[in-house]
Design an enzyme around this catalytic site. Structure first.
Site, mmCIF file in Angstrom:
data_model
loop_
_atom_site.group_PDB
_atom_site.id
_atom_site.type_symbol
_atom_site.label_atom_id
_atom_site.label_comp_id
_atom_site.label_asym_id
_atom_site.label_seq_id
_atom_site.Cartn_x
_atom_site.Cartn_y
_atom_site.Cartn_z
ATOM 1 C CB CYS A 293 -0.939 -0.116 1.261
ATOM 2 S SG CYS A 293 -1.682 1.472 1.636
ATOM 3 C CB CYS A 296 0.132 2.236 4.159
ATOM 4 S SG CYS A 296 -1.189 1.597 3.744
#
Length: 370
Positions: A293, A296
């Site tokens: 991700c 993230c």
């Protein structure tokens, strides 16, 4: 056969042998048997962390087809115990005992349940959100690591193998033993550091670790504030992990400030969601993440910073989507990162994708407001 999976293969071979008589006596669907064998075959040839998730999926499918088959629950529990899912292990061990009340190994299984409870408590005490481990005969594998995770500041990465914590080998250790090693070695290093301060003029016992940590240019670069300006000052003596990178046979050391393990955010499994989120009296901010991700990288440290500001008023939990697919599907998580805010067990807001610091602070403040 890959050396790293030998202990799981031996364990499953033993339980498979125990299962075979049951197959003859019980009406176990052939499809369930095939999924069980498929999971066993995946473990036998596993050479990457994703293989264990695939094996668990096969066992789960077998359990769905034959829910009253004790052996499949036992195998699921054993696999979960050493792939950082102690809550899952407890659930499956209990299912096994309920289906096999006269099991000869009942006392041993109850002991394993107690060990899993201790493991949950120890890992929560240490912190370590955003990391998923697996215990193998040749060390502790890092199966998942959230981008932006504090322990990742030392360049620990997914796929690395940890073979020692300070001078304590974790080769052949179970996961609870690994977490215990971090705990005990942290205490030893802190005590040695304190003793060093009392004896000026002598070469401190922890000097090499501290200097290696402080002078690591890689670490210095990794701890610069990210694009969103998120940074957390790391404190305390440094402890060393001896690690081996994927594709390498050479061991090196990574140094961790002790505060890197501590956190106001907790990592939970899908089997804990009911107790840790729905039944929680405090508002709960749930962050769904994965190791691939991109956004993230900024969000994870930002959530960490917000959790430090709202201790006691808002609870923060992480959920790894790759390891908790049933939960993410049931909650209709569409992407990562996803942030959900719960109050009184009810979902009050959900945000998908990149969240800047101002929006995050607004979400958390809204959760804290009564």
């Amino acid at each position: 056969m890959n050396k790293t999976v030998r202990h799981l293969i031996i364990m499953l071979a033993v339980t498979l042998m125990a299962a075979l008589p049951a197959l003859a006596q019980e009406d176990i669907p052939e499809a369930a048997q095939e999924r069980f064998k498929a999971g066993f075959a995946i473990i036998e040839t596993a050479n990457k962390p994703a293989d264990f998730l695939a094996a668990a999926n096969e066992f789960e499918a077998a359990a769905a087809l034959a829910p009253r088959w004790p052996d499949i629950h036992y195998n699921l529990a054993r696999l979960a115990a050493e792939t950082d899912k102690p809550a899952k292990a407890i659930k499956e061990y209990r299912a096994y005992l309920a289906l096999a009340p006269e099991a000869a190994d009942r006392a041993a299984v109850e002991g394993d349940i107690a060990r899993m409870k201790e493991m949950i408590a120890r890992k929560r005490k240490l912190g370590l959100p955003g990391v998923v481990f697996a215990a193998m005969p040749d060390g502790i594998w890092v199966m998942e690591l959230a981008p932006g995770s504090r322990v990742g500041k030392t360049l620990l990465r997914k796929g690395y193998k940890i073979v020692a914590v300070e001078d304590e080998s974790v080769v052949g250790a179970k996961l609870d033993g690994f977490f215990r090693a971090i705990e005990t070695q942290s205490v030893k290093v802190a005590a040695a550091k304190s003793e060093d301060k009392k004896q000026p003029g002598q070469i401190p016992a922890g000097f090499r670790s501290e200097m290696g940590f402080a002078r690591s240019q890689k670490f210095m670069r990794a701890t610069q504030p990210d694009a969103a300006g998120n940074t957390v000052e790391e404190t305390g003596p440094a402890i060393a992990f001896t690690v081996i990178a994927p594709g390498s046979s050479d061991a090196g050391k990574l140094f961790f400030k002790q505060s890197m393990f501590r956190s106001s955010v907790i990592e939970i499994e899908e089997d804990e969601f009911e107790d840790e989120v729905i039944k929680e009296r405090l508002p709960v901010v749930v962050t769904f993440w994965s190791s691939d991700c991109g956004p993230c990288q900024d969000l994870v440290p930002a959530v960490e910073a917000e959790s430090a500001k709202h201790g006691g008023t808002v609870k923060f939990v992480n959920v790894n989507v790759n390891e908790n697919r049933k939960l993410t599907k049931s909650l209709e998580v569409k992407g990562v990162p996803t942030m959900m805010v719960y109050k009184g067990g009810a979902l009050v807001s959900s945000t998908v994708g990149r969240v800047d610091n101002a929006r995050l602070a607004e979400l958390v403040q809204g959760a804290a407001a009564q």
